[in-house]
Design an enzyme around this catalytic site. Structure first.
Site, PDB file in Angstrom:
ATOM      1  N   ARG A   1       0.836  -1.207   0.000  1.00 15.42           N
ATOM      2  CA  ARG A   1       0.000   0.000   0.000  1.00 15.42           C
ATOM      3  C   ARG A   1       0.872   1.259   0.000  1.00 15.42           C
ATOM      4  O   ARG A   1       0.501   2.283  -0.554  1.00 15.42           O
ATOM      5  CB  ARG A   1      -0.875  -0.042   1.266  1.00 15.42           C
ATOM      6  CG  ARG A   1      -2.179   0.637   1.152  1.00 15.42           C
ATOM      7  CD  ARG A   1      -3.147   0.158   2.213  1.00 15.42           C
ATOM      8  NE  ARG A   1      -2.781   0.564   3.573  1.00 15.42           N
ATOM      9  CZ  ARG A   1      -3.561   0.321   4.637  1.00 15.42           C
ATOM     10  NH1 ARG A   1      -4.697  -0.324   4.498  1.00 15.42           N
ATOM     11  NH2 ARG A   1      -3.194   0.702   5.832  1.00 15.42           N
TER      12      ARG A   1
ATOM     13  N   LYS B   1      11.552  -0.348   6.191  1.00 15.30           N
ATOM     14  CA  LYS B   1      11.910  -0.948   7.477  1.00 15.30           C
ATOM     15  C   LYS B   1      10.726  -1.797   7.931  1.00 15.30           C
ATOM     16  O   LYS B   1       9.708  -1.272   8.377  1.00 15.30           O
ATOM     17  CB  LYS B   1      12.185   0.182   8.481  1.00 15.30           C
ATOM     18  CG  LYS B   1      13.162  -0.124   9.552  1.00 15.30           C
ATOM     19  CD  LYS B   1      12.772  -1.002  10.680  1.00 15.30           C
ATOM     20  CE  LYS B   1      11.523  -0.787  11.462  1.00 15.30           C
ATOM     21  NZ  LYS B   1      11.140  -1.987  12.211  1.00 15.30           N
TER      22      LYS B   1
ATOM     23  N   GLU C   1      -0.574   5.931   9.727  1.00 18.73           N
ATOM     24  CA  GLU C   1      -1.704   4.996   9.864  1.00 18.73           C
ATOM     25  C   GLU C   1      -1.551   4.360  11.233  1.00 18.73           C
ATOM     26  O   GLU C   1      -0.701   3.484  11.423  1.00 18.73           O
ATOM     27  CB  GLU C   1      -1.641   3.928   8.761  1.00 18.73           C
ATOM     28  CG  GLU C   1      -1.818   4.463   7.354  1.00 18.73           C
ATOM     29  CD  GLU C   1      -3.254   4.878   7.058  1.00 18.73           C
ATOM     30  OE1 GLU C   1      -4.151   4.575   7.862  1.00 18.73           O
ATOM     31  OE2 GLU C   1      -3.458   5.526   6.021  1.00 18.73           O
TER      32      GLU C   1
ATOM     33  N   ARG D   1     -10.899 -11.967  12.428  1.00 15.94           N
ATOM     34  CA  ARG D   1      -9.955 -12.044  11.307  1.00 15.94           C
ATOM     35  C   ARG D   1      -8.585 -11.655  11.837  1.00 15.94           C
ATOM     36  O   ARG D   1      -8.447 -10.709  12.610  1.00 15.94           O
ATOM     37  CB  ARG D   1     -10.399 -11.065  10.214  1.00 15.94           C
ATOM     38  CG  ARG D   1      -9.569 -11.075   8.961  1.00 15.94           C
ATOM     39  CD  ARG D   1     -10.159 -10.119   7.941  1.00 15.94           C
ATOM     40  NE  ARG D   1     -10.068  -8.739   8.380  1.00 15.94           N
ATOM     41  CZ  ARG D   1      -9.220  -7.834   7.893  1.00 15.94           C
ATOM     42  NH1 ARG D   1      -8.385  -8.160   6.944  1.00 15.94           N
ATOM     43  NH2 ARG D   1      -9.201  -6.610   8.354  1.00 15.94           N
TER      44      ARG D   1
ATOM     45  N   CYS E   1      -5.824  -3.258  12.840  1.00 19.87           N
ATOM     46  CA  CYS E   1      -6.133  -1.888  13.276  1.00 19.87           C
ATOM     47  C   CYS E   1      -7.595  -1.574  13.067  1.00 19.87           C
ATOM     48  O   CYS E   1      -8.151  -0.735  13.749  1.00 19.87           O
ATOM     49  CB  CYS E   1      -5.256  -0.905  12.532  1.00 19.87           C
ATOM     50  SG  CYS E   1      -5.443  -1.065  10.769  1.00 19.87           S
TER      51      CYS E   1
ATOM     52  N   GLU F   1      -6.697  -0.401  22.428  1.00 17.17           N
ATOM     53  CA  GLU F   1      -6.804  -1.340  21.320  1.00 17.17           C
ATOM     54  C   GLU F   1      -6.449  -2.735  21.860  1.00 17.17           C
ATOM     55  O   GLU F   1      -5.371  -2.919  22.420  1.00 17.17           O
ATOM     56  CB  GLU F   1      -5.764  -0.897  20.286  1.00 17.17           C
ATOM     57  CG  GLU F   1      -5.917  -1.511  18.964  1.00 17.17           C
ATOM     58  CD  GLU F   1      -4.927  -0.901  17.981  1.00 17.17           C
ATOM     59  OE1 GLU F   1      -3.835  -0.465  18.398  1.00 17.17           O
ATOM     60  OE2 GLU F   1      -5.253  -0.886  16.792  1.00 17.17           O
TER      61      GLU F   1
HETATM   62  P1  NAD Z   1       4.490  -0.735  16.561  1.00 16.72           P
HETATM   63  O1  NAD Z   1       4.170   0.706  16.604  1.00 16.72           O
HETATM   64  O2  NAD Z   1       5.092  -1.338  17.771  1.00 16.72           O
HETATM   65  O3  NAD Z   1       5.480  -1.055  15.362  1.00 16.72           O
HETATM   66  C1  NAD Z   1       5.239  -0.670  14.036  1.00 16.72           C
HETATM   67  C2  NAD Z   1       6.548  -0.523  13.327  1.00 16.72           C
HETATM   68  O4  NAD Z   1       7.295   0.510  13.926  1.00 16.72           O
HETATM   69  C3  NAD Z   1       7.444  -1.751  13.381  1.00 16.72           C
HETATM   70  O5  NAD Z   1       8.177  -1.825  12.176  1.00 16.72           O
HETATM   71  C4  NAD Z   1       8.371  -1.437  14.535  1.00 16.72           C
HETATM   72  O6  NAD Z   1       9.593  -2.117  14.445  1.00 16.72           O
HETATM   73  C5  NAD Z   1       8.566   0.038  14.333  1.00 16.72           C
HETATM   74  N1  NAD Z   1       8.950   0.779  15.540  1.00 16.72           N
HETATM   75  C6  NAD Z   1       8.700   0.469  16.832  1.00 16.72           C
HETATM   76  N2  NAD Z   1       9.217   1.421  17.647  1.00 16.72           N
HETATM   77  C7  NAD Z   1       9.803   2.335  16.841  1.00 16.72           C
HETATM   78  C8  NAD Z   1      10.490   3.560  17.076  1.00 16.72           C
HETATM   79  N3  NAD Z   1      10.691   4.039  18.311  1.00 16.72           N
HETATM   80  N4  NAD Z   1      10.949   4.263  16.007  1.00 16.72           N
HETATM   81  C9  NAD Z   1      10.742   3.801  14.761  1.00 16.72           C
HETATM   82  N5  NAD Z   1      10.097   2.653  14.475  1.00 16.72           N
HETATM   83  C10 NAD Z   1       9.627   1.931  15.501  1.00 16.72           C
HETATM   84  O7  NAD Z   1       3.155  -1.466  16.154  1.00 16.72           O
HETATM   85  P2  NAD Z   1       2.958  -3.016  15.898  1.00 16.72           P
HETATM   86  O8  NAD Z   1       2.752  -3.683  17.209  1.00 16.72           O
HETATM   87  O9  NAD Z   1       3.995  -3.555  14.995  1.00 16.72           O
HETATM   88  O10 NAD Z   1       1.620  -2.970  15.047  1.00 16.72           O
HETATM   89  C11 NAD Z   1       0.401  -2.867  15.642  1.00 16.72           C
HETATM   90  C12 NAD Z   1      -0.114  -1.428  15.591  1.00 16.72           C
HETATM   91  O11 NAD Z   1      -0.200  -1.000  14.246  1.00 16.72           O
HETATM   92  C13 NAD Z   1      -1.507  -1.322  16.134  1.00 16.72           C
HETATM   93  O12 NAD Z   1      -1.633  -0.176  16.934  1.00 16.72           O
HETATM   94  C14 NAD Z   1      -2.345  -1.195  14.882  1.00 16.72           C
HETATM   95  O13 NAD Z   1      -3.581  -0.564  15.081  1.00 16.72           O
HETATM   96  C15 NAD Z   1      -1.465  -0.419  14.000  1.00 16.72           C
HETATM   97  N6  NAD Z   1      -1.865  -0.596  12.598  1.00 16.72           N
HETATM   98  C16 NAD Z   1      -2.441   0.454  11.963  1.00 16.72           C
HETATM   99  C17 NAD Z   1      -2.854   0.310  10.649  1.00 16.72           C
HETATM  100  C18 NAD Z   1      -3.483   1.450   9.932  1.00 16.72           C
HETATM  101  O14 NAD Z   1      -3.481   1.424   8.712  1.00 16.72           O
HETATM  102  N7  NAD Z   1      -4.005   2.457  10.603  1.00 16.72           N
HETATM  103  C19 NAD Z   1      -2.647  -0.895   9.979  1.00 16.72           C
HETATM  104  C20 NAD Z   1      -2.057  -1.954  10.662  1.00 16.72           C
HETATM  105  C21 NAD Z   1      -1.649  -1.777  11.976  1.00 16.72           C
END
Ligand code: NAD
Length: 493
Positions: free
Chosen positions: A172, A187, A263, A291, A297, A394
């Site tokens: 996307r 990344k 996002e 799902r 999210c 969440e």
């Molecule tokens: P996360 O924020 O922990 O991690 C997301 C990404 O960010 C990973 O690649 C992680 O390695 C990186 N990351 C973590 N800490 C970082 C930092 N300090 N600096 C830079 N990068 C960093 O989230 P997650 O647990 O991987 O994913 C779940 C979250 O993502 C949920 O909150 C979900 O709602 C959200 N999400 C949102 C969408 C959307 O389109 N709005 C889609 C999918 C997931």
């Protein structure tokens, strides 16, 4: 599944790269550093992946920066053909991609195949848009000069993706960025780097020139993104993940005034009005809640049901939840796989325990499943006090929280009682009533009599703490384009 050599791992009969990809070459991390990918379904080792250092990441940015000028000058048609070829390769490699995703996140294989189909479509969609970029032409109101606008690529972009949809959250962004003429540094999440590594390999096979796509998995994201975002060669960050990390990245984006797309998390309400078709509402509820094991999210976090239908809805939801097959998604026929890691499992258990301590009733489930995998029983809770953490955070797990309300106003007020505003769902058989409600629900996306809103042709994104910008649809490419305005003097006045 073993590492066949230092640079690839064999999964489902295919060689999945385990290196970094910089300037068109796969290579190890600095000092040969690696980190391990572990199956959340069994605790088994899946692969050892190169761990990019800060200096590796800066190399990747240098490569993206050098490639930007020529990639930005390619014709829209040329970029479209490459993206279309990548779409075809995704289709041809459908089974392997799905097997890799299931190996690293444990998700039911049928759902991984669904993600490949959904994720691949972004390359087809953006290939169609790449050839149709256009600006505008007009005159100043006084009529003394002409106004030309053109669209130009923003420039080298950092794309940070989560583990929950490791392919689609990448395509996307990558599809839009490449279509717009931007080069990228990707990344992936440390839990799921292999799906993205395979995608990067396919992009190279599709003809993406060296330097345009760079890939730097790391076990230590924060210093990497901090260094990249402090570097003025980077012009854009697009992030999908939690709201907390998104806020931190926005702060880091400020000094260089980086274009930012965010996002972020959600706390999706699922409203069932008293005139809803309950068969449809139940089907939608199962999809919106279970799902991806609830790790989405756009998952339904809070079911808000009107009293007249509450008893029947809850009884049938419990029955459907108890019928879900839970297990390693590599075995066909599973409905719910494991949570991604021990931390998430503990988080979900704590949220449920806290709700119970505050008076919630468990109608089914409520506990983690003993064993090496990170499984949590599909769960339905009622009588959850509105201030309990589980009603406000969440959940990201297979837990449905149901509350009962007496009116449309009460349902809508409850739906909006959150800092988030990503997806919401609403079931009613009265179109006018439903449409009126959608105008009052604070969310970027609302499913009316549908439990799934994600769609390549629709703008995906949230309001409030759920993010900035839109991905996919007609708007997705705009996140990677600047508008350049040219004031053109008329020779004759
Ligand atoms: P996360 O924020 O922990 O991690 C997301 C990404 O960010 C990973 O690649 C992680 O390695 C990186 N990351 C973590 N800490 C970082 C930092 N300090 N600096 C830079 N990068 C960093 O989230 P997650 O647990 O991987 O994913 C779940 C979250 O993502 C949920 O909150 C979900 O709602 C959200 N999400 C949102 C969408 C959307 O389109 N709005 C889609 C999918 C997931």
């Amino acid at each position: 599944m073993t590492n066949s050599n230092n640079s690839s791992v064999d999964i489902a009969g295919a060689a999945i790269p385990t290196g970094l990809f910089i300037d068109g070459t796969w290579r190890p991390g600095e000092n040969d550093a690696t980190f391990d990918v572990i199956s959340p379904a069994s605790g088994a080792f899946v692969a050892s992946v190169a761990d990019a250092s800060v200096s590796d990441a800066l190399d990747a940015l240098g490569s993206a920066d050098r490639a930007q000028a020529s990639w930005g000058r390619t014709s829209g048609r040329e970029r479209a053909e490459i993206l279309r070829a990548a779409f075809d390769l995704i289709r041809q490699n459908r089974d392997v991609i799905a097997a890799v995703t299931t190996a690293e996140m444990g998700r039911p294989i049928e759902q991984s195949l669904g993600e490949v189909d959904y994720g691949g479509e972004f390359f087809r969609w953006f290939s169609e848009q790449a050839a149709h970029l256009s600006g505008d032409f007009g005159s100043s109101p006084r009529g003394d000069f002409d106004i030309l606008t053109t669209k130009v690529p923003v420039g080298p972009s950092l794309l940070i993706t989560p583990w929950n949809f490791p392919l689609a959250m990448g395509t996307r962004k990558i599809g839009a960025a490449l279509a717009a003429g931007c080069t990228v540094v990707i990344k992936p999440a440390a839990q799921t780097p292999l799906t993205m590594a395979l995608l990067v390999r396919l992009l190279a096979e599709a003809g993406v020139p060296a330097g345009v796509v760079n890939f730097v998995p790391t076990s230590d994201s924060a210093p990497q993104s901090e260094a990249l975002m402090a570097d003025s060669r980077l012009r854009k960050v697009s992030f999908t993940g939690s709201t907390g990390v998104g806020i931190r990245l926005l702060q880091q984006a400020a000094p260089n005034v980086l274009r930012s797309s965010m996002e972020l998390g959600g706390n999706g309400p699922f409203l069932v009005f008293d005139d809803a078709n309950l068969d449809a509402a139940l089907d939608g509820a199962m999809l919106a809640k279970f799902r991806n094991g609830g790790q989405s999210c756009v998952a339904a976090n809070r079911f808000i049901v009107q009293r007249a239908v509450a008893d029947e809805f809850i009884a049938r939801l419990v029955e459907r939840t108890q019928a879900l097959a839970v297990g390693d998604g590599a075995t066909p026929g599973m409905d719910v796989g494991p949570l991604i890691d021990a931390r998430q499992l503990a988080r979900v258990q704590n949220l449920v325990d806290d709700a119970i301590a505050q008076g919630a009733t468990v109608l089914t489930g409520g506990k983690s499943v003993p064993g090496n995998g990170h499984f949590f029983e599909p769960t339905v809770l009622v009588d959850v006090p509105p201030h309990a953490d589980i009603a406000n955070e969440e959940i990201f797990g297979p837990v449905a929280v149901v509350s009962v309300v007496d009116s449309d106003d009460e349902a809508i007020a409850a739906a909006n009682d959150t800092p988030y505003g990503l997806a919401a769902f609403l079931y009613s058989d009265d179109v006018t009533r439903a449409f009126n409600a959608t105008s009052r629900i604070e969310a970027g996306m609302i499913g009316v009599n549908r439990g799934l809103v994600s769609e390549v042709g629709a703008p995906f994104g949230g309001v409030k703490a759920s993010g900035l910008g839109r991905e996919g649809g007609k708007l997705g490419i705009e996140e990677y384009l600047e508008t350049k305005y040219i004031a053109l003097a008329r020779l004759e006045r």
